[in-house]
Design a protein around this motif. Structure first.
Motif, PDB file in Angstrom:
ATOM      1  N   PHE A  69      32.649  -0.721   0.290  1.00 26.50           N
ATOM      2  CA  PHE A  69      31.408  -0.511  -0.431  1.00 26.50           C
ATOM      3  C   PHE A  69      30.285  -0.606   0.597  1.00 26.50           C
ATOM      4  O   PHE A  69      30.125  -1.642   1.255  1.00 26.50           O
ATOM      5  CB  PHE A  69      31.232  -1.566  -1.527  1.00 26.50           C
ATOM      6  CG  PHE A  69      29.906  -1.500  -2.213  1.00 26.50           C
ATOM      7  CD1 PHE A  69      29.641  -0.513  -3.152  1.00 26.50           C
ATOM      8  CD2 PHE A  69      28.905  -2.414  -1.899  1.00 26.50           C
ATOM      9  CE1 PHE A  69      28.409  -0.443  -3.776  1.00 26.50           C
ATOM     10  CE2 PHE A  69      27.668  -2.352  -2.516  1.00 26.50           C
ATOM     11  CZ  PHE A  69      27.424  -1.360  -3.456  1.00 26.50           C
ATOM     12  N   THR A  70      29.526   0.470   0.754  1.00 30.86           N
ATOM     13  CA  THR A  70      28.438   0.478   1.727  1.00 30.86           C
ATOM     14  C   THR A  70      27.260  -0.323   1.193  1.00 30.86           C
ATOM     15  O   THR A  70      26.709  -0.010   0.135  1.00 30.86           O
ATOM     16  CB  THR A  70      28.004   1.920   2.053  1.00 30.86           C
ATOM     17  OG1 THR A  70      29.115   2.611   2.622  1.00 30.86           O
ATOM     18  CG2 THR A  70      26.844   1.932   3.038  1.00 30.86           C
ATOM     19  N   LEU A  71      26.892  -1.366   1.928  1.00 33.48           N
ATOM     20  CA  LEU A  71      25.736  -2.183   1.571  1.00 33.48           C
ATOM     21  C   LEU A  71      24.445  -1.539   2.047  1.00 33.48           C
ATOM     22  O   LEU A  71      23.443  -1.545   1.347  1.00 33.48           O
ATOM     23  CB  LEU A  71      25.880  -3.585   2.179  1.00 33.48           C
ATOM     24  CG  LEU A  71      27.090  -4.393   1.705  1.00 33.48           C
ATOM     25  CD1 LEU A  71      27.242  -5.655   2.528  1.00 33.48           C
ATOM     26  CD2 LEU A  71      26.948  -4.717   0.223  1.00 33.48           C
ATOM     27  N   VAL A  72      24.473  -1.001   3.276  1.00 34.52           N
ATOM     28  CA  VAL A  72      23.283  -0.385   3.851  1.00 34.52           C
ATOM     29  C   VAL A  72      23.701   0.465   5.051  1.00 34.52           C
ATOM     30  O   VAL A  72      24.704   0.180   5.700  1.00 34.52           O
ATOM     31  CB  VAL A  72      22.243  -1.452   4.274  1.00 34.52           C
ATOM     32  CG1 VAL A  72      22.746  -2.300   5.426  1.00 34.52           C
ATOM     33  CG2 VAL A  72      20.892  -0.848   4.596  1.00 34.52           C
ATOM     34  N   VAL A  73      22.912   1.500   5.307  1.00 35.47           N
ATOM     35  CA  VAL A  73      23.046   2.274   6.540  1.00 35.47           C
ATOM     36  C   VAL A  73      21.707   2.175   7.253  1.00 35.47           C
ATOM     37  O   VAL A  73      20.681   2.643   6.740  1.00 35.47           O
ATOM     38  CB  VAL A  73      23.410   3.749   6.271  1.00 35.47           C
ATOM     39  CG1 VAL A  73      23.461   4.529   7.586  1.00 35.47           C
ATOM     40  CG2 VAL A  73      24.735   3.864   5.526  1.00 35.47           C
ATOM     41  N   LEU A  74      21.716   1.531   8.403  1.00 36.75           N
ATOM     42  CA  LEU A  74      20.503   1.416   9.199  1.00 36.75           C
ATOM     43  C   LEU A  74      20.344   2.670  10.055  1.00 36.75           C
ATOM     44  O   LEU A  74      21.323   3.241  10.523  1.00 36.75           O
ATOM     45  CB  LEU A  74      20.571   0.191  10.112  1.00 36.75           C
ATOM     46  CG  LEU A  74      20.726  -1.168   9.436  1.00 36.75           C
ATOM     47  CD1 LEU A  74      20.738  -2.278  10.478  1.00 36.75           C
ATOM     48  CD2 LEU A  74      19.636  -1.408   8.412  1.00 36.75           C
ATOM     49  N   ASP A  75      19.085   3.070  10.247  1.00 33.19           N
ATOM     50  CA  ASP A  75      18.766   4.180  11.137  1.00 33.19           C
ATOM     51  C   ASP A  75      17.372   3.923  11.699  1.00 33.19           C
ATOM     52  O   ASP A  75      16.801   2.850  11.494  1.00 33.19           O
ATOM     53  CB  ASP A  75      18.869   5.535  10.418  1.00 33.19           C
ATOM     54  CG  ASP A  75      17.968   5.638   9.199  1.00 33.19           C
ATOM     55  OD1 ASP A  75      16.951   4.901   9.105  1.00 33.19           O
ATOM     56  OD2 ASP A  75      18.257   6.471   8.320  1.00 33.19           O
ATOM     57  N   ASP A  76      16.810   4.890  12.411  1.00 32.54           N
ATOM     58  CA  ASP A  76      15.499   4.684  13.031  1.00 32.54           C
ATOM     59  C   ASP A  76      14.385   4.487  12.010  1.00 32.54           C
ATOM     60  O   ASP A  76      13.400   3.818  12.294  1.00 32.54           O
ATOM     61  CB  ASP A  76      15.163   5.842  13.970  1.00 32.54           C
ATOM     62  CG  ASP A  76      16.001   5.795  15.250  1.00 32.54           C
ATOM     63  OD1 ASP A  76      16.302   4.680  15.723  1.00 32.54           O
ATOM     64  OD2 ASP A  76      16.351   6.873  15.768  1.00 32.54           O
ATOM     65  N   GLU A  77      14.537   5.057  10.821  1.00 34.40           N
ATOM     66  CA  GLU A  77      13.520   4.884   9.777  1.00 34.40           C
ATOM     67  C   GLU A  77      13.674   3.567   9.021  1.00 34.40           C
ATOM     68  O   GLU A  77      12.700   3.028   8.501  1.00 34.40           O
ATOM     69  CB  GLU A  77      13.556   6.058   8.809  1.00 34.40           C
ATOM     70  CG  GLU A  77      13.091   7.357   9.423  1.00 34.40           C
ATOM     71  CD  GLU A  77      13.058   8.488   8.409  1.00 34.40           C
ATOM     72  OE1 GLU A  77      12.884   8.215   7.200  1.00 34.40           O
ATOM     73  OE2 GLU A  77      13.209   9.642   8.838  1.00 34.40           O
TER      74      GLU A  77
END
Length: 193
Positions: A162-170
């Motif tokens: 289960f994906t909790l979060v995807v971090l990226d530059d934004e």
């Protein structure tokens, strides 16, 4: 790798294939040198011929430092063999375990595993290993992609991710909970150049 699987002689590795699969016995696998890195899956050595890139090594080290700082009472290790069954050994880039193993193998499900993607192992890490890790009961799986500048933070729920979060530059920051402890991550610090 060039050899016949029934031979007991030395193993010769070709460096032209990033991932090479060579059938061999457990005893033959144990005789392999530490470099190149090799995992063992269902009687087949998965040889990682391509050396990790500079970005891969730097990113793994920085993520490991974040985990060490946030989880000082746990064991954060790199490239330690994870033996999930008699015929499945993987070498995660990072692992968090609550108890140090009696030998050099981790054989109980880690609290967390992280893989830093590289071009040569990306599909293995995202498709194959993720299913194995979930089935084995690993609590969290983090996938760091230095090229895409993302970090996917996942939790195991009923042997699936289960994906909790995807971090990226934004959206570069999160505080995730691993083994009941907060882990604050800033992707900009991990992937800074």
């Amino acid at each position: 790798m060039s050899r016949h699987p029934e031979e007991d002689g030395p193993v010769v590795v070709r460096h032209d294939d990033p991932l090479e699969r060579v059938p061999m016995s457990w005893e033959q696998y144990l005789k392999l040198p530490e470099r190149p890195r090799a995992e063992w899956v269902n009687g087949v050595a998965v040889i990682m011929n391509a050396p990790p890139s500079f970005d891969h090594g730097r990113s793994a080290l920085r993520l490991g430092a974040v985990l060490l700082d946030a989880l000082p009472d746990l064991h954060v290790v790199t490239e330690v063999q994870l033996r999930m069954s008699e015929d499945l050994v993987r070498l995660p880039d990072l692992m968090v375990v609550d108890t140090a193993p009696a030998d050099d193998w981790v054989s109980e499900p880690p609290l967390m595993v992280a893989e830093v993607l590289s071009r040569s192992t990306k599909s293995e890490d995202v498709l194959v290993k993720s299913a194995e890790y979930a089935h084995f009961g690993i609590g969290h799986y983090w996938i760091l992609d230095p090229e895409q500048r993302t970090l996917e933070v996942m939790r195991n729920e009923a042997n699936g991710w289960f994906t909790l979060v995807v971090l990226d530059d934004e959206h570069p920051e999160v505080t995730a909970v691993v083994a009941g402890r907060p882990v604050s991550v800033d992707l900009r610090q991990i992937l800074r150049t």
